[in-house]
Design an enzyme around this catalytic site. Structure first.
Site, short mmCIF file in Angstrom:
data_model
loop_
_atom_site.label_atom_id
_atom_site.label_comp_id
_atom_site.label_asym_id
_atom_site.label_seq_id
_atom_site.Cartn_x
_atom_site.Cartn_y
_atom_site.Cartn_z
N CYS A 24 0.52 -0.90 -0.08
CA CYS A 24 0.68 0.22 -0.38
C CYS A 24 1.38 1.14 0.20
O CYS A 24 0.44 1.82 -0.35
CB CYS A 24 -0.89 -0.03 1.26
SG CYS A 24 -0.12 -0.57 3.03
N ASP A 32 -7.30 5.39 -1.27
CA ASP A 32 -6.64 4.16 -0.63
C ASP A 32 -5.91 2.97 -1.46
O ASP A 32 -6.34 2.94 -2.61
CB ASP A 32 -8.33 3.31 -0.33
CG ASP A 32 -8.09 2.40 0.34
OD1 ASP A 32 -6.82 2.12 0.90
OD2 ASP A 32 -8.73 1.78 1.95
N HIS A 72 -5.76 0.07 -1.19
CA HIS A 72 -5.40 -1.31 -0.75
C HIS A 72 -6.75 -1.77 -1.64
O HIS A 72 -6.94 -3.46 -1.67
CB HIS A 72 -6.27 -0.76 0.65
CG HIS A 72 -5.12 -0.63 1.72
ND1 HIS A 72 -6.04 0.24 2.07
CD2 HIS A 72 -3.99 -1.35 1.90
CE1 HIS A 72 -4.63 0.73 2.85
NE2 HIS A 72 -3.77 -0.77 2.94
#
Length: 549
Positions: A382, A506, A508
């Site tokens: 990440c 994000d 992820h």
């Protein structure tokens, strides 16, 4: 809005010209560009042909007054803008009198302007070989091409059978009315690309409109001809409502304009002993409002062209510490299959519920996340992806020509500077905000400021600092805490109540490049303070943009 900001930024008494477009149907005028300083050539040569001189302007010092003569400076439309105490007034001259009346105006966003316009782009290659030491020879070469463009030019819309001439349509599969009929909107990037059409230039050099017999002149004087080609790539704005039959003439005008710009650069080739060709580049600077078409010798480095770029920035009131006119700033009209990342995925989101001050990333970034590039970094990559998003921002804004680094390149960079051992390369080891800062400094030469908080709730106390960062630096922020890393794209903060919301990207996400899914499922969205873990330390890497042009 953009032109107002530039006029309001003036701090000393000054005057200049205002350029824009006028709708031939409604008569509405949209002002887009201002010029205050001289260039070694006409500033209008860098603007698409649809942008023409509309008005003059005067910036007055506090308490200053202006004369009628000042209002009439360079104005072709009897319009004049006055800037005083950061207030902009638009006045129109009443014919037959000395009176000027104040006009009401509305603010048009760049997006609104682009919705009603189409950027018609022309590409081709022109042989400008001549004796660059002789101004008369340069003039003759340009004049010859100008004549050919009037009599023997045609334009084919790429990947179609539509061919346009100067006076209308030469060939077409379908009945066409307005330019808007040619536009097929497809938006997958998060931000809307310009409505654009690309035409290829064809010139029949074997034909001639002249009825005269050939006339040959033999000159025994020694001359030195320099082989120079112009790699043509220029644009012209037209309204979506413009009849298709009129587009060929507009395309011709854009090329004629660039030939005049080429005259300046051909003289520079001689004066500075530069060899090579001329290349034209279209740029759409962030918050500039419209396209510019530049021309550079292809063998001249960006460093050698810095003084010229500075003069362009000064002329158009563009920021003096931000690269906007470099080659890497060239606008990408058509994305390649490799450039599949979504860009500016926050566009289209609902405004945050927090009232007060809102500040977000300035410019364009690409969304990098888990599983892209056919590389499985799920559950460990990440921070790498957040770093890639940040590097993409610096590349999109023209600060670097370097590509977005891979995970292996990031790891190798950390090994090279002695932060990691050699076995780190090829591993699945995490990195944090400190390592992100190291890579930015060593890979891009970008320094970072770091902000540390002991808990997620403490981050809410840093609203003022985050607003300041996004309003002054405008770069995405990488935040690491616990076992997770995210990218902060903006913040909304109420200084009175202390309420705060964060615009989060994000990394992820593991799905396809689907903007609707990404926004609907919150992979890019506004998050409250509860998004952060109250038991985790957080470290923020806040990249600082270099001062360069």
């Amino acid at each position: 809005m953009l032109i107002l900001q530039r006029l309001q930024s003036l701090k000393t008494a000054s005057s200049g010209d205002v350029y824009g477009v006028q709708d031939g149907v409604t008569g509405d005028v949209t002002m887009l560009a201002v010029t205050v300083a001289r260039l070694p050539h006409a500033p209008s040569l860098l603007l698409p042909p649809a942008l023409h001189l509309l008005a003059s302007f005067t910036c007055l010092p506090e308490g200053g007054q202006q004369s009628t003569a000042q209002k009439q400076h360079s104005s072709e439309r009897n319009l004049h803008l006055t800037v005083k105490n950061k207030v902009v007034n638009v006045e129109q001259h009443d014919e037959g009198s000395d009176k000027w009346r104040v006009l009401k105006y509305s603010i048009v966003s760049q997006e609104q302007f682009e919705q009603q316009m189409v950027a018609c782009r022309t590409t081709g290659r022109l042989d400008l070989s001549c004796n660059v030491a002789q101004a008369a020879d340069i003039e003759s070469t340009v004049s010859r091409w100008s004549s050919l463009l009037h009599s023997a030019a045609s334009f084919r819309l790429r990947d179609t059978k539509l061919v346009l001439g100067i006076k209308g349509v030469l060939s077409s599969e379908h009945e066409l009315d307005n330019v808007g009929d040619l536009i097929h909107n497809h938006n997958k990037n998060g931000y809307k690309k310009l409505n654009n059409l690309t035409f290829d230039l064809f010139v029949n050099r074997s034909c001639s409109s002249s009825t005269d017999a050939p006339h040959l002149i033999i000159n025994n004087t020694n001359t030195k001809v320099q082989n120079t080609f112009l790699e043509l790539d220029c644009v012209a704005y037209v309204f979506r409502s413009t009849p298709v039959v009129e587009v060929g003439r507009v395309l011709q005008q854009s090329i004629l304009q660039k030939l005049q710009l080429a005259k300046y650069w051909l003289g520079k080739l001689h004066n500075e002993n530069i060899k090579g060709n001329l290349e034209s580049i279209n740029v759409l600077p962030y918050k500039a409002g419209h396209l510019y078409t530049l021309m550079y010798p292809n063998n001249s480095s960006d460093d050698k062209l810095e003084d010229y770029r500075k003069s362009v920035h000064e002329c158009f009131l563009l920021p003096m510490k931000t690269p906007l006119m470099r080659r890497v700033n060239g606008y990408v009209f058509e994305l390649s299959k490799e450039e599949y990342q979504l860009c500016n995925t926050h566009i289209g989101l609902k405004a945050p519920a927090v009232s007060g001050m809102t500040s977000i990333t300035q410019g364009i970034y690409s969304y990098h996340h888990y599983m892209q590039d056919k590389f499985n970094d799920n559950k460990w990559g990440c921070a790498y992806r957040s770093l890639q998003t940040i590097v993409s921002w610096f590349r999109h804004q023209g600060y670097t020509t370097k590509t977005v680094p891979t995970h292996t390149q990031i790891q190798q960079c950390l090994v090279n500077i002695g932060d990691k051992q050699s076995k780190f390369v090829g591993s699945r080891d995490w990195i944090g905000s400190t390592e992100v800062g190291f890579v930015l400094e060593n890979y891009l030469g970008v320094t970072s400021r770091f902000l540390t908080v002991s808990s997620g709730s403490e981050l809410g106390e840093k609203g003022r600092e985050l607003v300041h960062h996004f309003s002054t630096q405008g770069t995405p922020i990488m935040i690491g805490g616990g076992v997770l890393a995210h990218t902060i794209l903006g913040v909304a903060w109420d200084p009175e109540s202390g309420d705060i919301s964060y615009l989060i990207l994000d990394p992820h996400y593991t799905g396809a490049e689907d903007l609707t899914t990404i926004q609907r499922m919150g992979w890019c969205g506004w998050k409250g303070s509860s998004f952060w873990n109250d038991k985790a330390y957080y470290n923020l890497c806040m990249p600082q943009r270099p001062a360069m042009i």
